[in-house]
Design an enzyme around this catalytic site. Structure first.
Site, PDB file in Angstrom:
ATOM      1  N   ASP A   1       0.890  -1.143   0.000  1.00  0.00           N
ATOM      2  CA  ASP A   1       0.000   0.000   0.000  1.00  0.00           C
ATOM      3  C   ASP A   1       0.939   1.206   0.000  1.00  0.00           C
ATOM      4  O   ASP A   1       2.076   1.095   0.450  1.00  0.00           O
ATOM      5  CB  ASP A   1      -0.826  -0.076   1.283  1.00  0.00           C
TER       6      ASP A   1
ATOM      7  N   ASP B   1      -1.461  -0.631   6.008  1.00  0.00           N
ATOM      8  CA  ASP B   1      -1.607  -0.026   7.325  1.00  0.00           C
ATOM      9  C   ASP B   1      -3.041   0.385   7.651  1.00  0.00           C
ATOM     10  O   ASP B   1      -3.385   0.533   8.807  1.00  0.00           O
ATOM     11  CB  ASP B   1      -0.739   1.235   7.401  1.00  0.00           C
TER      12      ASP B   1
ATOM     13  N   ASP C   1      -7.338  -1.639   4.313  1.00  0.00           N
ATOM     14  CA  ASP C   1      -6.451  -2.689   3.856  1.00  0.00           C
ATOM     15  C   ASP C   1      -6.794  -4.045   4.457  1.00  0.00           C
ATOM     16  O   ASP C   1      -6.284  -5.064   4.004  1.00  0.00           O
ATOM     17  CB  ASP C   1      -4.996  -2.346   4.208  1.00  0.00           C
TER      18      ASP C   1
END
Ligand code: ADP
Ligand code: MG
Length: 397
Positions: A90, A284, A288
Site C-alpha cells: 500500500d 496499514d 487494507d
C-alpha cells in the site's frame, strides 16, 4: 508430530514383532539376544529429537523476530514468508511516511484560512493520515462542536455537516460522485484534497508526503532476498503514484484504486503467480484489512496501522520500518533451514543406528546416543534460530 508418528509406528511394529519373534522362531535360538535388539530398535526410533526440535526452532524464529520488532503470529507464517516471491505494498503510511504537510491552499471565494478551517472541521473525526495533517495545519484548532453527521467514504474522503452546510473533502472521485464540477488546473505535485460546501466547489488543498527514508533500501533488500516482483497499490492519483514508484524503484504500480479494487488487484496477482510461490501484502489502513486477509502473508504496520489492519495481519512490524520485511524473510528462511538440518540429521543418525542394530552391531549405548544425544544436538541447533543479530547487519550496509 505427524512426521514423528509416521516414523514411530512402523518401527514399533518392526522392532517388536519380527525382530523379537521371527528370527528366534526360525533359527530356534534364544530369545534374549533378539529381545535386546528389539529394545535397541525401540530406543533408537524414539522421535523425540524431531518432536522437540521442530517446534522449538519455530519458537526460536518467532522469538528472534519479535526481538527485532517483528511479530509473527505463527510458525506457518514463517514458512509462508520463506517462500514469498511477490510483495505488494500500500502506498500511504507503508512506503511513505503518512505524515503529510500542507504545501498549497487554493481557495475559490474564501480566504486560505477559511478554506483550511472548513476542511479541518470536516476532517475532524477522521483518523486518516491525510485528515490528521490538515487538522495539524489549521491553527488555532476550530471548535469541533460545529461539526455533525460525519460520514467517511472509503478511498474517497469525508462528508460532514459544518455550521449547517454539507461539506465534502476528498479526491476527484468524491467530487465526481457528488457531481461537483471544478477545473483541474493545479500544477503542484502532491495529493490534492478538493473541498466543496453545499454542492459548490470551494477550492483545494495540496499536501505532500515523502517516501520513508528506509523505503528504497527496503525494496532493494527484498530483491536481494529473492523477491521477484514488487507492486504498489494506492488510492492516490496517478501522478503521485508514478513519482513515488519511480523514486523507490518498484516493478509496477496501480493508482486510483478504491478499497474493493485493491482486493480485485490482489486476486489478479494471486491468479498470475505459481501455486508454490507466495504473495505478501503490506498495508496499514482500515481499508487494507480485506486485502491483508486475502494475501498469503498479510503484513501490517504496527505503529501507524489501524487496529483492523493489525488484527487481520499475519505479521506485524512494530516500528513501521519496511526494511524489516526482508529481515523477516531472512529470519524465516534460516529458521526453516535449521528445521531441515535437524530433520535430516536426526533421521540419518537414527537410520544408521537401526541398520547397525539390525545386524547386531549396535549396543544399548549407541541406541541411547541415537535417542538422547541426537535430541540434545538438535535442540542446541534449534536455539540458533533465536539469534538474529547477524541477519540485521546485512540489511544496513
Ligand atoms: P492509500 O491506498 O494510498 O493508502 P487510501 O486508500 O487510504 O490511500 O486513500 C485513497 C485516497 O482517498 C487518498 O489518496 C485521498 O485522495 C482519499 N481519501 C481517503 N481518506 C480521506 C480523507 N479522510 N480525507 C480526504 N481524502 C481522503
Ligand atoms: Mg493506506
Amino acid at each position: 508430530g505427524f512426521a514423528a508418528a509416521l516414523f514411530l509406528l512402523p518401527t514399533l511394529a518392526l522392532s517388536l514383532l519380527p525382530t523379537a519373534s521371527l528370527p528366534p522362531f526360525l533359527a530356534g535360538t534364544g530369545w534374549t539376544d533378539w529381545l535386546h535388539r528389539a529394545l535397541i530398535f525401540l530406543v533408537v526410533s524414539c522421535p523425540c529429537a524431531l518432536v522437540i526440535s521442530v517446534p522449538l526452532s519455530f519458537f526460536g524464529g518467532i522469538g528472534g523476530a519479535s526481538r527485532q520488532g517483528i511479530l509473527v503470529k505463527g510458525g506457518n507464517y514463517l514458512e509462508a514468508l520463506a517462500r514469498t516471491e511477490t510483495v505488494v505494498f500500500d502506498k500511504t503510511g507503508t512506503l511513505t511516511r503518512g505524515t503529510f504537510e500542507v504545501t498549497v491552499i487554493h481557495p475559490q471565494q474564501l480566504s486560505e484560512q477559511e478554506l483550511l478551517e472548513l476542511a479541518a472541521l470536516a476532517e475532524h473525526f477522521s483518523t486518516h493520515p491525510i485528515s490528521l495533517s490538515i487538522q495539524a495545519a489549521c491553527r488555532p484548532a476550530p471548535d469541533p462542536a460545529r461539526v455533525t453527521d460525519v460520514k467517511e467514504i472509503a478511498g474517497r474522503g469525508v462528508q460532514a455537516v459544518v455550521d449547517g452546510r454539507t461539506v465534502l473533502a476528498g479526491n476527484q472521485k468524491l467530487m465526481d460522485q457528488f457531481q461537483i464540477s471544478f477545473e483541474d488546473r493545479c500544477r503542484h505535485m502532491g495529493t490534492i484534497i478538493h473541498v466543496a460546501g453545499d454542492g459548490e466547489y470551494a477550492g483545494h488543498i495540496v499536501i505532500s508526503d515523502q517516501p520513508k527514508p528506509e523505503a528504497a533500501q527496503a525494496l532493494s533488500d527484498l530483491k536481494a532476498a529473492g523477491v521477484r516482483r514488487t507492486v504498489m497499490l494506492t488510492g492516490d492519483a496517478e501522478p503521485v503514484a508514478k513519482a513515488v514508484s519511480a523514486q523507490l524503484g518498484l516493478d509496477e504500480y496501480h493508482a486510483g484504486l478504491l478499497p474493493g479494487d485493491k482486493v480485485d488487484q490482489i486476486e489478479t496477482l494471486i491468479a498470475a503467480k505459481k501455486s508454490k510461490e507466495n504473495l505478501a501484502f503490506v498495508g496499514d489502513g482500515i481499508n487494507d484489512a480485506p486485502v491483508l486477509s486475502r494475501a498469503d502473508v498479510g503484513i501490517a504496520m504496527g505503529a501507524l496501522g489501524s487496529d483492523a489492519a493489525i488484527e487481520a495481519a499475519d505479521v506485524v512490524l512494530m516500528d513501521d520500518d519496511p526494511a524489516k520485511i526482508a529481515l523477516a524473510m531472512r529470519i524465516a528462511r534460516r529458521t526453516l533451514r535449521i528445521v531441515y538440518e535437524n530433520i535430516v540429521f536426526a533421521l540419518a543418525v537414527k537410520f544408521a543406528c537401526l541398520l547397525l542394530g539390525a545386524i547386531g552391531m549396535a549396543s544399548m549405548w549407541t541406541a541411547i546416543f541415537a535417542d538422547v544425544g541426537v535430541m540434545v544436538i538438535a535442540v542446541l541447533n534449534a536455539t540458533r534460530a533465536l539469534y538474529t543479530k547477524d541477519l540485521v547487519r546485512k540489511s544496513q550496509p
